[in-house]
Design an enzyme around this catalytic site. Sequence first.
Site, PDB file in Angstrom:
ATOM      1  N   ASN A  39      36.256  51.155  49.076  1.00 54.45           N
ATOM      2  CA  ASN A  39      35.357  50.168  48.806  1.00 54.45           C
ATOM      3  C   ASN A  39      34.853  49.104  49.201  1.00 54.45           C
ATOM      4  OD1 ASN A  39      34.499  48.656  46.582  1.00 54.45           O
ATOM      5  ND2 ASN A  39      36.334  49.195  46.289  1.00 54.45           N
ATOM      6  N   ALA A  40      33.782  48.724  49.467  1.00 58.62           N
ATOM      7  CA  ALA A  40      33.055  46.812  49.780  1.00 58.62           C
ATOM      8  C   ALA A  40      31.761  47.699  49.203  1.00 58.62           C
ATOM      9  CB  ALA A  40      32.858  47.241  51.366  1.00 58.62           C
ATOM     10  N   CYS A  98      37.743  40.189  43.575  1.00 59.67           N
ATOM     11  CA  CYS A  98      37.444  41.056  45.161  1.00 59.67           C
ATOM     12  C   CYS A  98      37.930  40.871  46.893  1.00 59.67           C
ATOM     13  CB  CYS A  98      36.565  41.169  45.005  1.00 59.67           C
ATOM     14  SG  CYS A  98      35.286  42.339  45.439  1.00 59.67           S
ATOM     15  N   LYS A 131      42.981  38.684  36.924  1.00 61.64           N
ATOM     16  CA  LYS A 131      43.094  39.693  37.781  1.00 61.64           C
ATOM     17  C   LYS A 131      43.678  39.728  39.049  1.00 61.64           C
ATOM     18  CE  LYS A 131      41.122  44.292  39.170  1.00 61.64           C
ATOM     19  NZ  LYS A 131      39.760  45.164  39.164  1.00 61.64           N
ATOM     20  N   ILE A 157      47.051  45.580  39.833  1.00 56.34           N
ATOM     21  CA  ILE A 157      46.052  44.669  40.841  1.00 56.34           C
ATOM     22  C   ILE A 157      45.092  45.299  41.362  1.00 56.34           C
ATOM     23  CG2 ILE A 157      49.087  44.672  42.062  1.00 56.34           C
ATOM     24  CD1 ILE A 157      47.663  47.273  43.100  1.00 56.34           C
ATOM     25  N   GLY A 210      46.365  53.037  41.087  1.00 51.90           N
ATOM     26  CA  GLY A 210      45.939  54.144  41.675  1.00 51.90           C
ATOM     27  C   GLY A 210      47.106  54.655  40.732  1.00 51.90           C
ATOM     28  N   GLY A 231      40.593  53.576  37.146  1.00 53.11           N
ATOM     29  CA  GLY A 231      39.527  53.628  37.943  1.00 53.11           C
ATOM     30  C   GLY A 231      39.038  54.422  39.302  1.00 53.11           C
TER      31      GLY A 231
END
Lengths: 270, 273
Positions: A39-40, A98, A131, A157, A210, A231
Amino acid sequence: MARVARKGADVVVTKSVGLEPRKGYPGPNITVSHSGLLNAVGLTNPGIDSFLDELRILKRHNIPFVISVFGRTEKEISQVARIAVEAEPSALELNLSCPHAEISQIAHSTKLTGDFVSAVKDTVSIPVFAKLTPNASDIVAVGLAAEEAGADAIVAINTVQGMKIDITQKAPVLANKVGGLSGPPIFPVAVRCIYDLYHAVSIPIIGVGGVSTWEDAVEMHLAGASAIQIGTATLRGLDVFADIQEGVEEYLVREGFSKTSEIVGLAGGN
Amino acid sequence: MDLKQEVGNPTSIRITRIVKENRSCHTLYFDIPWSDCSIQPGQFIMVWIRGVDEIPMGICYHDDKEMAMTVKRVGKATEALQALQPGDYVGVRGPFGNGFTLNCKNPLLIGGGIGMAPLRYLTQPLLHVGSNVTLLVAAKTESELLLYDFENRASNNFKLKIATDDGSRGFETLATELADSLLKKNDFDRIYACGPELMMAGLLTLALDYGIPLEASLERYMKCGCGICGTCAMDPRGLMVCVDGPVFSDEQLQNIDEFGSYTRDSTGQRRPL
């Protein structure tokens, strides 16, 4: 967020919010590669002021939540943090990493990480989580810098930098070209980071990256995670929270433990 | 966990042919990209226009080998889509969302403007199973009517009604007013609607008054299309247009506070309709 909480999450972490409304990148914002999600999105958010109104709804429902905040400078992130505490969150999570936005570099540097954490700690009196990114050359050094600056916990992470090229159109799929990889393929990367961090820092580690089954959750606890965030696995539906909690509970009983904290970091022999 | 299917099996396809429908709408046809999935009327796909954006598009046509989407020029991405020629590529993911249910005998279909697109596809299976279809096509003015091939469809179980705000074609009235008079005179067992949200909000009131089940297709700003980003979540319960919709029942719509009232822009800030 309220819906996620109703489905069994103990705490919800918001998407990252900054000072001003932000559109993020044009699409495509997500794609898939090797069973992972890329994702971006580009830190899309309505700005902290508008966001507060939404968060008050959560507060009314008595749902514990953590606000993820970001800022380009120490001053900016402190400003966001100062406003964010008005919503009375349980804690603030600092998105220092990010991987596809201009803030990506903070958690690559021990100095910047320390400076950002200190700035927010000086501003607010609630717990502050840092984070971190696995894209840093030495995540343990960055974790130590966060701890030294007063972080109350580490979240590890963030996504792993990656990209996908469409072989038909011969072009990167994501509009931003580079994105953050999440989902099952990054799980072993997360386990390694958490394992290494656990042996270096004394503040709690919140594991993320994950996790999609109770076995993953147990493994991450054994590596050193006190709590776990989920997530990407919500793509399959929100039952994932209850399923994982149930599986972990059964594992604890089967293995003769009475609570999760007893297995945290156990794989290191501590 | 293989995420590929959840994300809609991204693939690239060539536009095969283009039909100009009216002043601002083109229909782009292409071969069905996914061999192993069925696409229900009401579902949508995410369409990637290289170098521009990725946007949700409804399906307006579907048969054994090809499918189509009607594009109305409303911004940069739709403008770029309309500039494509047969042979050009787009990326597609999907299909996403739920579809319309088909179990009715005397449905009233109401399409406002570009909202006709998914209802065109819905008309096919409804007629195929022998339903008596009344289709109300509405637009501001004649040149914006999205009539597809309905004018030429002579059939005992198909009635076409046209309404324009300015009376340039059909009845000079709002879709909701014409719907009201049709509901008075007929015995419908389902209303299907797609179009401007204020029109659909008016139709929900009518549906509740007449006690007829309604299904309406909603539109919200979207990024992922598959339930992970939360961009299209609606107040107060967090129903997401992309996975819980885009088709919602009258019962669901009554519990969506923002329906007929506000939407959200690309940053997530509220905007009145």
